[in-house]
Write an enzyme that holds these catalytic residues in place. Structure first.
Site, mmCIF file in Angstrom:
data_model
loop_
_atom_site.group_PDB
_atom_site.id
_atom_site.type_symbol
_atom_site.label_atom_id
_atom_site.label_comp_id
_atom_site.label_asym_id
_atom_site.label_seq_id
_atom_site.Cartn_x
_atom_site.Cartn_y
_atom_site.Cartn_z
ATOM 1 N N ASP A 203 34.034 41.480 44.879
ATOM 2 C CA ASP A 203 34.960 40.713 44.049
ATOM 3 C C ASP A 203 36.201 41.546 43.714
ATOM 4 O OD1 ASP A 203 35.194 38.224 42.397
ATOM 5 O OD2 ASP A 203 35.278 39.658 40.749
ATOM 6 N N GLU A 265 37.070 40.748 48.837
ATOM 7 C CA GLU A 265 38.033 39.758 48.352
ATOM 8 C C GLU A 265 39.224 40.561 47.838
ATOM 9 O OE1 GLU A 265 39.035 36.531 44.937
ATOM 10 O OE2 GLU A 265 38.036 38.415 44.546
#
Ligand code: NOJ
Length: 529
Positions: A203, A265
């Site tokens: 993330d 990401e």
């Protein structure tokens, strides 16, 4: 292929666990629900599933605010359920990757409870604390990524200082400059790797490090909530070079577990910077963020695909998705009808790792709930509604679903499309099976052709196989001249058309190639010239 590098040839499938399948009737999807649906995923051809967070969370950011990194939220089941999911997935040859949220915890994480308790607590420096700025305002001008959250700082009564949160106030940022934080997070990596997961989706990997002196962003960048580039300087709260050291450390750990990988990401608007994050000694791959931001124009996709391919390290593969739990669905962004078919053909034939967001394969549209039922801080509920297994909604839950299902479920549902080979689901299944069967698609080179504004065309080739993919983005028939393609035969053989009525194996004239409105084709054009 080296089996440890299975991910290079994989088709990924993203599951948002709250919305995939509910096994116990409480209206919230769960891990056992996913296990029950593994045969569906195997039949689709998913090689790996990425599970969005299922860890305990007070839901300030729907699971991306984690209060325990090494447990399962009771809403999703238990660690035993997780182990069973992993076992059953592996038994079907499906790998499992889990979300790794390293930038922040929940305010309810015990680490933060300790940290905020006093200025002298041993964990004080595990988070980023600073005294208020002039007039009691935030310590500097950094902003939260979410408009609704305003500044990236919240004042904490207990000690009179402010803590940094790049997202909601419920998600305090960890201080990655503190070696104890690194050591604690390393334990989290080992916990999941020892359990047998096949990798991590990382993330906001570009946000881990912040300016050590917490200096203001320059005025020209002070308004920016996300990554932007500016000739006068760089942002000080994200994309710092030191971030790559943390990712190298993660990589060293993964290397000790052969066959695992990291998918980043990295929402960075500058492809040159994005290219630094993957394919070297850090993460193995990263999402090609600009890909899902393009307007429906062939030239726009050609440019964006070629730009990152030109900047990425040799051999590095980006990951392509058309939608995620943060990004509106394909049907909503580009319209229904044939476009989602063309988009799927593109994603599943490009050189890179395709990642299918649940429900994309049946053409689900965003279904934003009525205002009073909206839950997400950043307006993303519509892209997270329950998977449409059937027309009734009972395939998802026998209870009341946590978000109202979409109105499009009469057409966009698995049961109906499973029975129709010409459906979007049928097309996804054919595309994935073709990808699995074709070395050129799995690991071949890619070369874009100069085919003008309306058509994005490229050749995927490897010794012994050459495929031409041509995608018409215009809503009218178009002919393209492929004369610039060396060794082009006069015709090829149709492998697949987005028009389900065109038969595989029929000859296709290539001089010129004519495509129907909104049609994409894959044409076998023989071996290398
Ligand atoms: C990216 C995740 O995909 C998104 O859902 C979340 O809000 C932020 N990171 C913060 O964790």
């Amino acid at each position: 292929m080296n089996q440890d590098e299975w991910w290079r040839e994989a088709v990924l499938y993203q599951i948002y666990p709250r919305s995939f399948a509910d096994s116990d009737g409480d209206g919230v999807g769960d891990l056992s629900g996913i296990t029950d649906r593994l045969d569906y995923l195997a039949a689709l051809g998913a090689d790996a599933i990425w599970l969005s967070p299922f860890y305990p969370s007070p839901l300030a950011d729907f699971g991306y605010d984690v209060s325990d990194f090494v447990a399962v939220d009771p809403a999703f089941g238990t660690l035993d359920d997780f182990d069973e999911l992993l076992r059953q997935a592996h038994a079907r040859g499906i790998r499992v990757i889990v979300d790794l949220i390293m930038n922040h915890t929940s305010v309810e994480h015990p680490w933060f409870a300790e940290s905020r308790s006093s200025l002298t607590n041993p964990k004080r420096d595990w988070y980023i604390w600073a005294s208020p700025g002039a007039g009691g305002g935030p310590p500097n001008n950094w902003l939260s990524a979410f408009e609704r959250c305003g500044p990236a700082w919240s004042h904490d009564e207990a000690t009179g200082q402010c803590y940094l949160h790049s997202f909601t106030p419920g998600q305090p940022d960890l201080n990655w400059r503190n070696p104890e934080v690194r050591a604690a997070m390393r334990k989290v990596w080992h916990f999941w790797l020892d359990r047998g997961v096949d990798g991590f989706r990382v993330d906001v990997a570009h946000r881990l490090m912040k300016d050590a002196e917490l200096r203001d962003n320059i005025p020209e960048l002070a308004h920016a909530r996300r990554h932007v580039t500016h000739p006068l300087g760089r942002q000080r709260h994200l994309d710092l070079p030191e971030t790559l050291d943390v990712l190298r450390d993660l990589r060293r750990t993964l290397d000790a577990y052969p066959g695992t990988f990291a998918l980043g990401e990295v929402p960075i608007s500058d492809d040159r910077r994005l290219a630094e994050y993957f394919g070297g000694d850090g993460m193995h791959t990263a999402f090609h963020i600009a890909f899902w931001e393009q307007p429906w124009r062939a030239a726009a996709f050609r440019e964006t695909v070629d730009r990152l391919a030109g900047l990425a390290r040799p051999g590095a593969l980006p990951t392509y998705a058309l939608a995620t739990h943060d990004i509106s669905r394909t049907v909503t962004r580009y319209g229904g009808g044939a476009r989602p078919r063309v988009a799927a053909t593109m994603m599943l034939t490009l050189r890179g790792i395709p990642c299918v967001y649940y429900g994309e394969e049946i053409g689900m549209a965003d279904a934003p709930p009525p205002v009073e039922q909206r839950l997400d801080v950043d307006g993303r509920d519509g892209t997270r509604v329950p998977m449409q297994w059937d027309e009734t909604g009972l395939g998802f839950t026998r209870g009341t679903p946590w978000l109202p299902p979409g109105d499009d479920r009469r057409e966009a549902n698995v049961a109906r499309q499973m029975a129709d080979p010409g459906s979007l689901l049928g097309l996804y299944r054919r595309l994935i099976s073709l990808r699995h069967a074709s070395a050129a698609l799995r690991r071949g080179d890619q070369r874009s052709l100069e085919t003008g504004e309306d058509v994005f065309a490229y050749v995927r080739s490897c010794p012994g196989e050459r495929l031409l993919i041509a995608l018409n983005f215009a809503s009218r028939a178009t002919s393209v001249d492929l004369a610039g393609l060396p060794g082009l035969p006069g015709d090829g053989r149709l492998e697949l058309s987005t028009d389900a009525d065109r038969r595989t194996g029929t000859p296709v004239d290539l001089r010129p190639l004519t495509l129907a409105a909104d049609e994409g084709v894959i044409v076998r054009i023989g071996d290398h010239p």
